[in-house]
Design a protein around this motif. Structure first.
Motif, PDB file in Angstrom:
ATOM      1  N   GLY A 103       0.820  -1.207   0.000  1.00  0.00           N
ATOM      2  CA  GLY A 103       0.000   0.000   0.000  1.00  0.00           C
ATOM      3  C   GLY A 103       0.846   1.245   0.000  1.00  0.00           C
ATOM      4  N   ASP A 104       0.152   2.358  -0.052  1.00  0.00           N
ATOM      5  CA  ASP A 104       0.778   3.676  -0.121  1.00  0.00           C
ATOM      6  C   ASP A 104       0.748   4.310   1.270  1.00  0.00           C
ATOM      7  N   LEU A 105       1.888   4.768   1.730  1.00  0.00           N
ATOM      8  CA  LEU A 105       1.981   5.409   3.043  1.00  0.00           C
ATOM      9  C   LEU A 105       1.001   6.567   3.182  1.00  0.00           C
ATOM     10  N   ILE A 106       0.772   7.304   2.114  1.00  0.00           N
ATOM     11  CA  ILE A 106      -0.111   8.482   2.159  1.00  0.00           C
ATOM     12  C   ILE A 106      -1.566   8.083   2.378  1.00  0.00           C
ATOM     13  N   ASP A 107      -1.935   6.870   2.023  1.00  0.00           N
ATOM     14  CA  ASP A 107      -3.312   6.391   2.164  1.00  0.00           C
ATOM     15  C   ASP A 107      -3.596   6.119   3.644  1.00  0.00           C
ATOM     16  N   ALA A 108      -4.476   6.896   4.235  1.00  0.00           N
ATOM     17  CA  ALA A 108      -4.759   6.791   5.668  1.00  0.00           C
ATOM     18  C   ALA A 108      -5.404   5.468   6.051  1.00  0.00           C
TER      19      ALA A 108
ATOM     20  N   HIS B 201      12.208  11.138   0.200  1.00  0.00           N
ATOM     21  CA  HIS B 201      12.749  11.841  -0.967  1.00  0.00           C
ATOM     22  C   HIS B 201      12.257  11.250  -2.291  1.00  0.00           C
ATOM     23  N   HIS B 202      11.479  10.158  -2.220  1.00  0.00           N
ATOM     24  CA  HIS B 202      10.881   9.596  -3.436  1.00  0.00           C
ATOM     25  C   HIS B 202       9.382   9.893  -3.519  1.00  0.00           C
ATOM     26  N   LEU B 203       8.891  10.746  -2.631  1.00  0.00           N
ATOM     27  CA  LEU B 203       7.476  11.135  -2.660  1.00  0.00           C
ATOM     28  C   LEU B 203       7.308  12.465  -3.379  1.00  0.00           C
ATOM     29  N   GLU B 204       6.194  12.613  -4.068  1.00  0.00           N
ATOM     30  CA  GLU B 204       5.908  13.889  -4.721  1.00  0.00           C
ATOM     31  C   GLU B 204       5.711  14.991  -3.692  1.00  0.00           C
ATOM     32  N   GLU B 205       5.185  14.632  -2.527  1.00  0.00           N
ATOM     33  CA  GLU B 205       5.000  15.590  -1.434  1.00  0.00           C
ATOM     34  C   GLU B 205       5.616  15.011  -0.154  1.00  0.00           C
ATOM     35  N   PRO B 206       6.904  15.257   0.074  1.00  0.00           N
ATOM     36  CA  PRO B 206       7.565  14.692   1.262  1.00  0.00           C
ATOM     37  C   PRO B 206       6.893  15.078   2.578  1.00  0.00           C
ATOM     38  N   LEU B 207       6.368  16.307   2.672  1.00  0.00           N
ATOM     39  CA  LEU B 207       5.701  16.718   3.905  1.00  0.00           C
ATOM     40  C   LEU B 207       4.482  15.851   4.171  1.00  0.00           C
ATOM     41  N   ALA B 208       3.714  15.528   3.133  1.00  0.00           N
ATOM     42  CA  ALA B 208       2.552  14.659   3.308  1.00  0.00           C
ATOM     43  C   ALA B 208       2.982  13.295   3.835  1.00  0.00           C
TER      44      ALA B 208
ATOM     45  N   LEU C  21       3.467   9.629   8.619  1.00  0.00           N
ATOM     46  CA  LEU C  21       4.231   8.930   9.646  1.00  0.00           C
ATOM     47  C   LEU C  21       3.846   9.433  11.037  1.00  0.00           C
ATOM     48  N   ALA C  22       3.725  10.759  11.170  1.00  0.00           N
ATOM     49  CA  ALA C  22       3.379  11.346  12.466  1.00  0.00           C
ATOM     50  C   ALA C  22       2.023  10.848  12.954  1.00  0.00           C
ATOM     51  N   GLU C  23       1.069  10.711  12.037  1.00  0.00           N
ATOM     52  CA  GLU C  23      -0.261  10.246  12.416  1.00  0.00           C
ATOM     53  C   GLU C  23      -0.242   8.808  12.919  1.00  0.00           C
TER      54      GLU C  23
ATOM     55  N   ASP D 192      12.284  22.437   7.945  1.00  0.00           N
ATOM     56  CA  ASP D 192      10.971  23.062   7.734  1.00  0.00           C
ATOM     57  C   ASP D 192       9.860  22.020   7.697  1.00  0.00           C
ATOM     58  N   ILE D 193      10.082  20.905   6.980  1.00  0.00           N
ATOM     59  CA  ILE D 193       9.015  19.897   6.926  1.00  0.00           C
ATOM     60  C   ILE D 193       8.902  19.159   8.256  1.00  0.00           C
ATOM     61  N   VAL D 194      10.013  19.021   8.963  1.00  0.00           N
ATOM     62  CA  VAL D 194       9.941  18.421  10.303  1.00  0.00           C
ATOM     63  C   VAL D 194       9.088  19.292  11.213  1.00  0.00           C
ATOM     64  N   SER D 195       9.320  20.600  11.173  1.00  0.00           N
ATOM     65  CA  SER D 195       8.558  21.529  12.005  1.00  0.00           C
ATOM     66  C   SER D 195       7.071  21.472  11.684  1.00  0.00           C
ATOM     67  N   ALA D 196       6.745  21.310  10.390  1.00  0.00           N
ATOM     68  CA  ALA D 196       5.346  21.288   9.973  1.00  0.00           C
ATOM     69  C   ALA D 196       4.671  19.945  10.221  1.00  0.00           C
TER      70      ALA D 196
END
Length: 364
Positions: free
Chosen positions: A104-109, A126-133, A138-140, A227-231
């Protein structure tokens, strides 16, 4: 995650270690959940708190994690069936049957919809289109006091690869065979020939594909990473790449200075946490115990020094008979206050190497 990335890993599962390749348990100290929990929470995990998620596990990582954590519930997540099948075969061949494999995809909740005490994302953001997402995903999934390890490409550690990758993309080169032919024809001193001679990645088809033909790659400057860590809602705990300083703030400052000269300490490796308690440094009632990955490997029967691989590619720790004898004392936990000053200095170094674990004593 994009369809192109999934197709890339179905064609080129990475890494391509032989199925007979094994790891020694004493080389997996840095992957041990109990050790990381002691380091960043100052206590040992409860028996029920041993859930690990390997995000973007590839074709190998579940095996060393299972070696390091035989009593943990490990979930290996990847978008590639071929990578998962290879990883599963590696685990089964070496007698590790407790890993759960999930495509599965990590982004898929809805995928791996649970919380974990340790999450590993070594080479996925670094292989994601949106690394922050990806980092927010992961945080969730991070439990209270949970720990996340990430590795991302550094802008200046990846200059040669990125230059070559962009050139190959412009030329429409998409096959490993074509890249091999180009390397063979390249002139001495050319960027392509120099790169090929400087890395072991070009020895393997999957290495060439991952380094030079990947369809989605982002590299980071240190401020972009922070910056992405902070967000993300996670808190930076410690850098773990080679030469990293203990202080987050000082290490960021050091890297900024390097980047002004277009230099880098290597790819960035960083531990993050969710409301971690912090290490119990200097507490007189704290306890010191041996990392369980060393159990059975410190005996007197070893006449040669024992070389233990340190975390995150920081070389090896050589343990002679004297060092092994000292560590054996902690097979049974010792109280910090019972150590003399010289012993405390040695223990501090072994804790940094993750060979020993420091934690708060729960007894009255």
């Amino acid at each position: 995650m994009s369809t192109k990335v999934r197709e890339h890993y179905e064609k080129h599962p990475y890494p391509s270690y032989p199925l007979i390749a094994s790891v020694r348990r004493y080389d997996t100290c840095h992957l041990n959940l109990e050790s990381l929990w002691g380091r960043f929470n100052g206590k040992l995990p409860d028996q029920k708190i041993k859930k690990i998620l390997i995000a973007g596990c590839g074709s190998f990582a579940p095996y060393p994690f299972a070696v390091a954590n035989p009593d943990a519930e490990i979930t290996a997540l990847d978008i590639s069936n071929k990578s998962l099948n290879r990883a599963k075969a590696h685990c089964l061949l070496h007698g590790h049957f407790s890993v759960r494999f999930c495509r599965g995809d990590l982004i898929d909740a809805t995928v791996c919809n649970s919380t974990f005490d340790m999450l590993d994302a070594f080479g996925i953001l670094h292989h994601l289109e949106e690394p922050l997402a990806g980092l927010k995903a992961l945080a969730e999934r991070t439990a209270e006091n949970g720990i996340v390890r990430v590795m991302v490409y550094s802008r200046y550690a990846r200059r040669d690869e990125e230059s070559i990758r962009r050139a190959l993309k412009l030329l429409g080169v998409e096959s490993v065979k074509k890249v091999r032919d180009m390397i063979a024809r390249s002139g001495a001193g050319s960027r392509l020939r120099s790169y090929a001679g400087s890395t072991c990645e070009t020895r393997f088809s999957s290495g060439i594909a991952d380094a030079l033909l990947h369809p989605c790659v982002k590299s980071f400057r240190i401020d972009e990473l922070m910056d992405i860590v902070s967000a993300s809602g996670l808190t930076p705990l410690s850098f773990a790449h080679e030469g990293a300083l203990d202080s987050i703030e000082q290490e960021v400052k050091r890297i900024r200075e390097m980047e002004r000269k277009h230099l880098s300490p290597g790819n960035f490796i960083l531990y993050l946490g969710k409301n971690c308690y912090g290490e119990c440094i200097g507490e007189e009632k704290s306890m010191i115990k041996l990392n369980q990955c060393l159990d059975g490997f410190l005996g007197n029967f070893r006449f040669r020094p024992l070389q233990i691989g340190l975390h995150s590619g920081r070389g090896k720790k050589v343990l002679d008979r004297r060092a092994r004898k000292f560590l054996r004392r902690f097979a049974k936990p010792n109280r910090w206050s019972d150590l003399d000053e010289n012993e405390k200095l040695v223990v501090e170094q072994q804790i940094k190497s993750m060979l020993l674990i420091r934690y708060r004593d729960r007894t009255p």
